[in-house]
Design an enzyme around this catalytic site. Sequence first.
Site: not given
Ligand code: P70
Length: 439
Positions: A54, A106-107, A240, A364, A431
């Site tokens: 742990y 970013f989303t 990634k 996107r 989305f």
């Molecule tokens: C994708 C994934 C994640 C991501 C990223 C950047 C530049 C942070 C994150 C978050 C997964 C994804 C996430 C949201 C919408 C669609 C797809 N990108 N910054 O496919 O990281 O997913 O580990 O929480 O690209 O591009 P995590």
Amino acid sequence: MTSREDRERYIVEAGYNTFLLKSKDVYIDLLTDSGTSAMSDRQWAGIMMGDEAYAGSENFYHMEAAIQKYYGYKHIIPTHQGRGAEHLISKILIKPGDFIPGNMYFTTTRLHQELAGGTFVDVIVDEAHDPESTFQFKGNIDLNKLENLIKEKGADKIPYVCMATTVNLAGGQPISLANLRDVRALTHKYGIRIVHDMTRVAENAFMIQQFEEGYKNKSTAEIVREICDLTDAATMSSKKDALVSIGGFLALNEYDVYEEARNLVVVYEGLHTYGGMAGRDMEALAIGITESVNDDHIRARVGQVMYLGRKLEAAGIPIVKPIGTHGVFLDAKKFYPQLTQDKFPAQTLSAEIYLDSGVRSMERGIVSAGRNKITGDHNYPNLELVRLTIPRRVYTQAHMDVIAESIEYVYADREDIKGLKMTYEPKYLRFFQAIFEKL
Ligand code: P70
């Protein structure tokens, strides 16, 4: 493989949303490069060495050492994935009424900034919003936009600049080191931090090696370190660049911020030596980080994306230029000029590609951009794209040929397409779960 008839049924059941398809019904999966890369023999061997204590797992210290060695940040907090780190840093640094400039939204990043009471402000160069512009460093920050924002709102209202390597929604576009050095000088002048979203930092470093003057004799690892050293903190989605199925971290140089993050992580993720990750996954990450900066690996990885991009370009398919590092982005506005953006051209195109060949891609565009938090209207982003994202170390060049062939068929059939209407819209990150019907 599935038949066209099967796929007609599956896409209706999935509400024309590729996130809602079952993976068994997908032939080539280009939804994302997140957690979908293949782990190496060494990483799998590392998995067998999991220390699932742990507290104080040996694997945590290996992961911490790899992050400190390759990225240079001092203090490390593991999180279950990137958005866990975004949540913590946003909660700690953002006060209601603050502004957070960044090189395109970013989303998940923007949502955590908003939930903490902040407002995201896009300060990326104008070229990034133009799919036709061939400017090599479309991830760059526009220094005038940034300085004007600081002067208008005041440095005390800007807790940090959020700087991503590479910029996902611009098409996987890199930032140059020259630009980052200028951003560093400007933020130093006003006492503002840089928080680095380092999700695809090795891919960005490779592009600097290839295209920025003075870097062709530096290794990817050296360039990665140079980028990190110009920033104060980082959030990472290890799924990634770092070649693991799950995991992330928050990295910090300031002790006070670290102390608060170490305390908060136990509320939302787990103890500060695992933060939502299993010991074995931290071991795979330590090894994955080492492999991710290997020059041969990164050349093959980005090279495969370029191979697909050039093939589509040669066939006259409208794509975002220059070709990015983690995928090829189709320009849905040019693909379907007959569709207004509220008929969801990119969502439509990703469904049509699936129908043709079982290749799964990701919207996107307007669906991903969500709604304006004040007016409630759709955000209308200039970029209305479909991302063909390539997992690392998974597919062959022959798969790329199949993908290109399918896109060419869909392009040839573009004229009769009428678009979609949204019939269900979730409140957050719509989305992922929105449902559509054919018009
Ligand atoms: C994708 C994934 C994640 C991501 C990223 C950047 C530049 C942070 C994150 C978050 C997964 C994804 C996430 C949201 C919408 C669609 C797809 N990108 N910054 O496919 O990281 O997913 O580990 O929480 O690209 O591009 P995590």
